[in-house]
Design a protein around this motif. Sequence first.
Motif, PDB file in Angstrom:
ATOM      1  N   ALA A 153       0.515  -0.884   0.017  1.00 47.27           N
ATOM      2  CA  ALA A 153      -0.111  -0.454  -0.155  1.00 47.27           C
ATOM      3  C   ALA A 153       0.961   1.575  -0.490  1.00 47.27           C
ATOM      4  O   ALA A 153       2.005   1.333   0.394  1.00 47.27           O
ATOM      5  N   CYS A 155       0.441   3.775   1.312  1.00 47.37           N
ATOM      6  CA  CYS A 155       0.200   4.574   2.649  1.00 47.37           C
ATOM      7  C   CYS A 155       1.807   3.565   3.689  1.00 47.37           C
ATOM      8  O   CYS A 155       1.996   4.274   4.437  1.00 47.37           O
ATOM      9  N   ILE A 175       0.548  -8.379  -5.873  1.00 42.00           N
ATOM     10  CA  ILE A 175       0.135  -6.941  -5.988  1.00 42.00           C
ATOM     11  C   ILE A 175      -0.999  -7.523  -7.615  1.00 42.00           C
ATOM     12  O   ILE A 175      -2.589  -8.037  -7.329  1.00 42.00           O
ATOM     13  N   TYR A 179      -5.118  -8.590  -8.192  1.00 39.58           N
ATOM     14  CA  TYR A 179      -6.157  -8.237  -9.052  1.00 39.58           C
ATOM     15  C   TYR A 179      -6.943  -9.135 -10.213  1.00 39.58           C
ATOM     16  O   TYR A 179      -7.368  -9.314 -11.156  1.00 39.58           O
ATOM     17  N   SER A 202       2.067   0.430  -8.960  1.00 39.10           N
ATOM     18  CA  SER A 202       1.570   0.810  -7.553  1.00 39.10           C
ATOM     19  C   SER A 202       3.602   1.408  -7.046  1.00 39.10           C
ATOM     20  O   SER A 202       3.727   2.263  -6.152  1.00 39.10           O
ATOM     21  N   ALA A 283      -6.018   3.415   6.208  1.00 38.80           N
ATOM     22  CA  ALA A 283      -6.100   3.773   5.105  1.00 38.80           C
ATOM     23  C   ALA A 283      -4.977   2.484   4.486  1.00 38.80           C
ATOM     24  O   ALA A 283      -5.586   2.300   3.089  1.00 38.80           O
ATOM     25  N   LEU A 284      -4.607   1.508   5.219  1.00 36.61           N
ATOM     26  CA  LEU A 284      -3.883   0.206   5.712  1.00 36.61           C
ATOM     27  C   LEU A 284      -5.988  -0.615   5.540  1.00 36.61           C
ATOM     28  O   LEU A 284      -5.971  -1.053   4.296  1.00 36.61           O
ATOM     29  N   GLN A 286      -8.613   0.890   4.352  1.00 38.83           N
ATOM     30  CA  GLN A 286      -9.169   1.096   3.011  1.00 38.83           C
ATOM     31  C   GLN A 286      -8.831   0.436   1.792  1.00 38.83           C
ATOM     32  O   GLN A 286     -10.056   0.141   0.824  1.00 38.83           O
ATOM     33  N   ASP A 287      -7.425  -0.601   1.675  1.00 36.94           N
ATOM     34  CA  ASP A 287      -7.244  -1.118   0.321  1.00 36.94           C
ATOM     35  C   ASP A 287      -6.945  -3.029   0.764  1.00 36.94           C
ATOM     36  O   ASP A 287      -6.119  -3.515   1.414  1.00 36.94           O
ATOM     37  N   MET A 289      -7.145  -4.820  -1.123  1.00 38.20           N
ATOM     38  CA  MET A 289      -5.902  -5.453  -1.729  1.00 38.20           C
ATOM     39  C   MET A 289      -4.266  -5.949  -0.847  1.00 38.20           C
ATOM     40  O   MET A 289      -4.347  -6.765  -0.297  1.00 38.20           O
ATOM     41  N   ALA A 290      -3.907  -4.465  -0.174  1.00 37.25           N
ATOM     42  CA  ALA A 290      -3.072  -3.985   0.853  1.00 37.25           C
ATOM     43  C   ALA A 290      -3.359  -5.704   1.776  1.00 37.25           C
ATOM     44  O   ALA A 290      -2.101  -5.727   2.267  1.00 37.25           O
ATOM     45  N   THR A 291      -4.612  -4.834   2.228  1.00 37.24           N
ATOM     46  CA  THR A 291      -4.519  -5.991   3.620  1.00 37.24           C
ATOM     47  C   THR A 291      -4.979  -6.930   3.689  1.00 37.24           C
ATOM     48  O   THR A 291      -4.016  -7.895   3.892  1.00 37.24           O
TER      49      THR A 291
END
Length: 315
Positions: A153, A155, A175, A179, A202, A283-284, A286-287, A289-291
Motif C-alpha cells: 500500500a 500508506c 499485487i 487483481y 504501485s 488507510a491500510l 481501506q485498501d 488488496m494490501a490488507t
Amino acid sequence: MNQLDQLKALTTVVADTGNFLQLAQFAPRDATTNPSLILKAVQSPDYAPLLKGTVAAHKGKALDQIVDEVLVRFGLEILKVVPGRVSTEVDARLSFDKAATVARAKRIMALYEAAGIGRERVLIKIASTWEGIQAAAELEREGIRCNLTLLFAFCQAVACGAAGVQLISPFVGRIYDWYKKSAGAAWNEAEQAGANDPGVKSVAQIYAYYKKHGIKTEVMGASFRNVGQIQALAGCDLLTISPDLLAQLQASDAPLTRALDAEAARKADIAAVSYDEAGFRFALNQDAMATEKLAEGIRAFAVDSAKLDQMIASS
C-alpha cells in the motif's frame, strides 16, 4: 548487450534467492532472502551439510537462536559472492511486536558483526506493519539498516519514508496476483501488462513520490511474475529478481529503455501526505488488496518459519 546488462546500467540488480551457489553467474550487486527461500535452499542436498554443521556447532542453544545462526550462515555465504548487501529477515511471527522485532534484529546484526561483517553490508528485513515500521525507525537511529518487506500500500511506503528506513520492497507480483484473481474472467492480460500492470503502477507511484519529496529511502521492486514487469520498472533504484527471471533477461538481446525517471518525478505535481498510527491503520484498511496480501504474506512466512524450526530441531 543482453537485457540483464542493459538493466544493470539503469538499476541496481539484486538476486532474490537463498541459493548462493547459483548467484555468481548473474553478478548481482546485492541479494535478498526470506524464510521461504531459506527453507527451499536447506531442503536441497547442496546445502544439507551447511545446515547440519551450523546446527551441530550451536547445539544446546535455544531454537530461535539456532535459527538465526542458520539465517546468518546463509547470509555470510551470500556475502562471499555479492559485493554489496544481503537482506536477512526477522521472524514473521514477530510482525506485530515492536520490542521483539528490535531485539531479534539486533541479535542478527550482532552475529554478522561477530563474523567480521560491517553493518553497511546487511539489511534487516521486517514486515511493513505499523509495529514493524516503528521498530525499523528505532533500529535506523542506532545505525542498523532495514529493508521493509511485504509492502503493498502507498500508506506503507509513506510511513517507511517518514521513519527513515534504508530501503523498501514493494511486491509487484503479489499485487498483480490479487487483481488478476479479483477480476476473474474479466481480466485482460494484454491490457494489464507493462506500465498498466497494477503492481508496476504501485511501485511507479511510490518511486515518483519519494523522488518528488526528496525521500532518501531506496525503492526496490520485488516479487516479479514475468520479465515484462521488470522491464516496465527499469530505472527503479533497485529490483530484486529470482534466478529464473535473471536467466530470461540474460538470454534476451532486445533493447531495454528507462521506464522510471527521477528527474521527471521531481517536476511532477505530487502532494505530500503523512500518517499517524490511526491514519495509517485506516488507510491500510481501506485498501482491500494490501490488507489481504499483507496478512497472507505474514501467514505464509510464519508457516515456513515454523517448518524451518522443525527441520532444525530434528537435525
